[in-house]
Motif scaffolding. Structure first.
Motif, PDB file in Angstrom:
ATOM      1  N   ALA A 454      44.761  27.218  45.180  1.00  0.00           N
ATOM      2  CA  ALA A 454      44.221  27.978  44.049  1.00  0.00           C
ATOM      3  C   ALA A 454      45.338  28.582  43.210  1.00  0.00           C
ATOM      4  CB  ALA A 454      43.287  29.071  44.560  1.00  0.00           C
ATOM      5  N   SER A 455      46.360  29.117  43.865  1.00  0.00           N
ATOM      6  CA  SER A 455      47.471  29.743  43.150  1.00  0.00           C
ATOM      7  C   SER A 455      48.283  28.718  42.360  1.00  0.00           C
ATOM      8  CB  SER A 455      48.363  30.492  44.133  1.00  0.00           C
ATOM      9  OG  SER A 455      49.444  31.106  43.487  1.00  0.00           O
ATOM     10  N   ILE A 456      48.596  27.574  42.998  1.00  0.00           N
ATOM     11  CA  ILE A 456      49.433  26.574  42.341  1.00  0.00           C
ATOM     12  C   ILE A 456      48.708  25.927  41.165  1.00  0.00           C
ATOM     13  CG2 ILE A 456      50.572  24.351  42.664  1.00  0.00           C
ATOM     14  CD1 ILE A 456      51.239  25.230  45.502  1.00  0.00           C
ATOM     15  N   PHE A 457      47.487  25.441  41.426  1.00  0.00           N
ATOM     16  CA  PHE A 457      46.752  24.757  40.360  1.00  0.00           C
ATOM     17  C   PHE A 457      46.276  25.734  39.292  1.00  0.00           C
ATOM     18  CE2 PHE A 457      46.765  21.382  43.411  1.00  0.00           C
ATOM     19  CZ  PHE A 457      46.673  20.219  42.654  1.00  0.00           C
ATOM     20  N   GLY A 458      45.919  26.955  39.715  1.00  0.00           N
ATOM     21  CA  GLY A 458      45.476  27.941  38.733  1.00  0.00           C
ATOM     22  C   GLY A 458      46.579  28.355  37.780  1.00  0.00           C
ATOM     23  N   THR A 460      49.329  26.575  37.030  1.00  0.00           N
ATOM     24  CA  THR A 460      49.929  25.460  36.293  1.00  0.00           C
ATOM     25  C   THR A 460      48.934  24.722  35.405  1.00  0.00           C
ATOM     26  OG1 THR A 460      49.569  24.002  38.204  1.00  0.00           O
ATOM     27  CG2 THR A 460      51.707  25.091  38.031  1.00  0.00           C
ATOM     28  N   MET A 461      47.667  24.636  35.816  1.00  0.00           N
ATOM     29  CA  MET A 461      46.699  23.831  35.087  1.00  0.00           C
ATOM     30  C   MET A 461      45.480  24.614  34.619  1.00  0.00           C
ATOM     31  SD  MET A 461      46.758  20.573  37.685  1.00  0.00           S
ATOM     32  CE  MET A 461      45.414  19.790  36.823  1.00  0.00           C
ATOM     33  N   GLY A 462      45.295  25.827  35.142  1.00  0.00           N
ATOM     34  CA  GLY A 462      44.077  26.576  34.830  1.00  0.00           C
ATOM     35  C   GLY A 462      44.010  27.072  33.401  1.00  0.00           C
ATOM     36  N   GLU A 463      42.844  26.975  32.800  1.00  0.00           N
ATOM     37  CA  GLU A 463      42.613  27.451  31.429  1.00  0.00           C
ATOM     38  C   GLU A 463      41.410  28.373  31.329  1.00  0.00           C
ATOM     39  OE1 GLU A 463      42.339  24.138  28.817  1.00  0.00           O
ATOM     40  OE2 GLU A 463      44.415  23.467  29.128  1.00  0.00           O
ATOM     41  N   ILE A 464      40.384  28.122  32.146  1.00  0.00           N
ATOM     42  CA  ILE A 464      39.157  28.923  32.089  1.00  0.00           C
ATOM     43  C   ILE A 464      39.263  30.024  33.133  1.00  0.00           C
ATOM     44  CG2 ILE A 464      36.643  28.881  32.256  1.00  0.00           C
ATOM     45  CD1 ILE A 464      36.764  25.872  31.718  1.00  0.00           C
ATOM     46  N   ARG A 465      39.329  31.268  32.677  1.00  0.00           N
ATOM     47  CA  ARG A 465      39.518  32.387  33.604  1.00  0.00           C
ATOM     48  C   ARG A 465      38.170  32.983  33.996  1.00  0.00           C
ATOM     49  NH1 ARG A 465      44.757  33.441  34.065  1.00  0.00           N
ATOM     50  NH2 ARG A 465      46.168  32.827  32.373  1.00  0.00           N
ATOM     51  N   TRP A 466      38.108  33.387  35.277  1.00  0.00           N
ATOM     52  CA  TRP A 466      36.942  34.138  35.714  1.00  0.00           C
ATOM     53  C   TRP A 466      36.924  35.480  34.979  1.00  0.00           C
ATOM     54  CZ3 TRP A 466      33.347  31.725  38.403  1.00  0.00           C
ATOM     55  CH2 TRP A 466      33.690  30.684  39.238  1.00  0.00           C
ATOM     56  N   PRO A 467      35.749  35.963  34.537  1.00  0.00           N
ATOM     57  CA  PRO A 467      35.675  37.198  33.726  1.00  0.00           C
ATOM     58  C   PRO A 467      36.331  38.380  34.435  1.00  0.00           C
ATOM     59  CG  PRO A 467      33.568  36.055  33.711  1.00  0.00           C
ATOM     60  CD  PRO A 467      34.424  35.343  34.719  1.00  0.00           C
ATOM     61  N   GLY A 468      37.234  39.047  33.736  1.00  0.00           N
ATOM     62  CA  GLY A 468      37.861  40.262  34.246  1.00  0.00           C
ATOM     63  C   GLY A 468      39.004  40.044  35.209  1.00  0.00           C
ATOM     64  N   THR A 476      39.948  27.851  41.569  1.00  0.00           N
ATOM     65  CA  THR A 476      38.928  28.032  42.605  1.00  0.00           C
ATOM     66  C   THR A 476      38.309  26.702  43.023  1.00  0.00           C
ATOM     67  OG1 THR A 476      38.425  30.247  41.742  1.00  0.00           O
ATOM     68  CG2 THR A 476      36.780  29.219  43.167  1.00  0.00           C
ATOM     69  N   MET A 477      38.001  25.855  42.048  1.00  0.00           N
ATOM     70  CA  MET A 477      37.374  24.572  42.365  1.00  0.00           C
ATOM     71  C   MET A 477      38.321  23.669  43.168  1.00  0.00           C
ATOM     72  SD  MET A 477      34.285  24.680  41.338  1.00  0.00           S
ATOM     73  CE  MET A 477      34.302  26.425  41.761  1.00  0.00           C
ATOM     74  N   THR A 478      39.587  23.630  42.778  1.00  0.00           N
ATOM     75  CA  THR A 478      40.540  22.812  43.540  1.00  0.00           C
ATOM     76  C   THR A 478      40.757  23.395  44.931  1.00  0.00           C
ATOM     77  OG1 THR A 478      42.360  24.030  42.471  1.00  0.00           O
ATOM     78  CG2 THR A 478      41.747  21.880  41.528  1.00  0.00           C
ATOM     79  N   SER A 479      40.659  24.708  45.055  1.00  0.00           N
ATOM     80  CA  SER A 479      40.782  25.341  46.364  1.00  0.00           C
ATOM     81  C   SER A 479      39.644  24.896  47.287  1.00  0.00           C
ATOM     82  CB  SER A 479      40.769  26.863  46.212  1.00  0.00           C
ATOM     83  OG  SER A 479      40.618  27.507  47.455  1.00  0.00           O
ATOM     84  N   ILE A 480      38.416  24.910  46.774  1.00  0.00           N
ATOM     85  CA  ILE A 480      37.268  24.476  47.576  1.00  0.00           C
ATOM     86  C   ILE A 480      37.417  23.011  47.971  1.00  0.00           C
ATOM     87  CG2 ILE A 480      34.772  24.101  47.529  1.00  0.00           C
ATOM     88  CD1 ILE A 480      34.578  26.515  45.626  1.00  0.00           C
TER      89      ILE A 480
END
Length: 538
Positions: A454-458, A460-468, A476-480
């Motif tokens: 979650a930390s690595i992909f979030g 480097t590639m994450g764009e949509i943030r969870w609110p707040g 989160t999805m790649t973590s699951i």
């Protein structure tokens, strides 16, 4: 360490943020899911405790925002009272159910005592928050009083006199540890982390005292006694030196020599005799025989030594890069910090598959080494104190805002707690079949795989943030997904794991804990494995 609050105009109470509400929703989902599986009359206590902890958490958050808390807690995080309050009660209830299924009445009672103790220390923390809030929150006090009444009513005939005394002893130890450690170590914990860490240690210390007073001619299990004595001894060693170095400079050669001599004296004169008293065996001879008992253990120890050397090389390499960059504020990137997560996964998986008792003992030794090195760094003990400060400063983040560096210790605890906590007699007779077969892997899945991915992909590639929050939907999805792949690999390589069609519960547990990782501001290395452990055991 009370501080004056801000001017009156700044005392407007902010509404609960979306991230806090989302974290609370995930925690309540865990509580209800667990009790849907293990519902009994004690479940009413845990639900009532969660409701009152949610209300009191708001008061703690307000105290932290205004700077009116009794102690200085870790900054950039909410109080975390709700997620911490339900951990011990939920764990105690699932242990009770598992040991009841395994027909082990001794550990079934142990689970009830753990649940009652968790409720007692959580209610004390709530009373502490309400007692120093001005003005006193009437509605929250009423809800806390009602929850306390429900817990007392349900538990009134559940504990014997001796068990009630045991709960009160743990509560007394918890109160004193709060006063001592939170004063000595400001900004190292949030209220929730203090509740979780100090509550667990208080229970551990009380169990050690109880075993020491009741042992007569029977010898205890050396593996269990080793964990109790080593952990308690190392913490008490830190309290001793913290008190001593108030009156002397710890950075001189004379103080450093005294530190090492006293550590040897206390180790050889207190810890080893204590272990001998509990086990009726020579601790050093037992440890040597245990470590080299089979060829598999020798191979595992050699493999783990190589990984430890590799971890040291990573630290040295990253510091060399910092020196070459000529930037004093250079910090190790997220990926570099996650190298250690990969290393602990590579450490724990072979240990879980091939020799769990060895992993149990090796993790205990490693924890003692980590705590000792942190004392050396914190007190600036020569000759390693200053080099450790320089080497580890590169890997600090906002969670290490206090005088101690605890994230690596939390990582070790998160990976080890699923190995340490589940009573071995209750892991027999098929009581850990189905999804429960993954309980030893809870730390590997939640922290070693889930949090790392979650930390690595979030980042480097994450764009949509969870609110707040700063966490991302992609992370989160790649973590699951990564944890599901890991479960499949565990099925392939560990023949002892038979999930027996418990796939839906496993997927739900992994997804819920991943959502908690996205919203919590507490130390996820410690919190996430405990939640996944509880869900898998339920």
């Amino acid at each position: 360490m009370t501080r004056e609050g801000p001017p009156r105009a700044a005392e407007a109470v902010a509404p609960l943020s979306g991230s806090v509400l989302a974290e609370a929703a995930v925690v309540f989902a865990v509580v209800l899911s667990v009790h849907a599986a293990v519902w009994d009359r004690y479940s009413w206590c845990a639900v009532a405790l969660a409701v009152q902890a949610f209300y009191v958490q708001y008061k703690w958050d307000r105290l932290l925002q205004q700077g009116n808390a009794v102690f200085q807690f870790r900054v950039a995080a909410n109080s975390g009272l709700l997620p911490a309050s339900v951990v011990m009660p939920l764990f105690g209830l699932v242990v009770k159910q598992r040991c009841q299924a395994a027909e082990n009445p001794h550990f079934e009672r142990f689970g009830v005592v753990v649940a009652a103790t968790g409720m007692a220390v959580a209610l004390f923390s709530s009373v502490l928050a309400l007692g120093i809030t001005r003005p006193v929150p009437t509605n929250t006090c009423a809800i806390s009083g009602l929850a306390g009444g429900v817990i007392l009513y349900v538990m009134r005939h559940s504990l014997s006199v001796g068990e009630v005394i045991e709960v009160l002893e743990v509560l007394l130890i918890f109160v004193y540890l709060n006063m001592i450690l939170l004063y000595l170590l400001p900004r190292c914990f949030t209220p929730g982390e203090a509740l979780l860490v100090l509550g667990g240690f208080s229970f551990l210390l009380n169990q050690l005292i109880k075993r020491s007073l009741t042992v007569v001619e029977t010898q205890g299990d050396p593996v269990d006694c080793f964990l109790l004595v080593v952990v308690v001894g190392m913490v008490l060693l830190g309290v001793f030196f913290s008190t001593l170095f108030v009156f002397m400079d710890s950075g001189t050669w004379a103080s450093s020599i005294f530190f090492h001599l006293m550590t040897c004296v206390l180790g050889l004169g207190v810890v080893l005799p204590w272990l001998h008293w509990l086990t009726r065996r020579n601790p050093l001879l037992w440890l040597l025989q245990f470590l080299f008992q089979t060829d598999t253990r020798v191979y595992l120890l050699a493999y783990w030594s190589l990984l430890a050397a590799l971890a040291c090389l990573v630290v040295l390499y990253q510091n060399a890069k910092r020196a070459a960059s000529e930037c004093k504020k250079h910090q190790a990137p997220t990926i570099a910090r996650k190298y250690f997560h990969f290393l602990v996964v590579a450490t724990y998986i072979p240990g879980i598959i091939f020799d769990r008792p060895l992993l149990y003992v090796a993790a205990t030794v490693c924890l003692a080494v980590f705590i000792f090195l942190e004392y050396v760094r914190y007190f600036r003990i020569k000759p390693l104190g200053h080099p450790l400060r320089s080497l580890l400063a590169l890997f600090l983040d906002e969670r290490d805002s206090g005088p101690l560096i605890l994230t690596h210790i939390y990582l070790l605890l998160g990976m080890s707690l699923p190995i340490w906590l589940v009573p071995r007699p209750c892991a027999q007779k098929g009581s850990l079949g189905g999804a429960r077969a993954l309980v030893p892997y809870a730390g590997v899945l939640a922290v070693g795989v889930g949090d790392t991915v979650a930390s690595i992909f979030g980042s480097t590639m994450g764009e949509i943030r969870w609110p707040g929050t700063k966490k991302t939907f992609e992370g989160t999805m790649t973590s699951i997904f990564a944890q599901i792949i890991s479960v499949a690999l565990i099925l392939v390589f560990d023949s002892g794991v038979d999930l027996n069609c418990g796939y839906a519960w496993i997927l739900g547990s992994i997804s819920t804990v991943s959502l908690l990782e996205a919203y919590t501001t507490q130390i996820d290395n410690l919190l996430l494995p405990l939640y996944l452990l509880i869900l898998l055991m339920a």
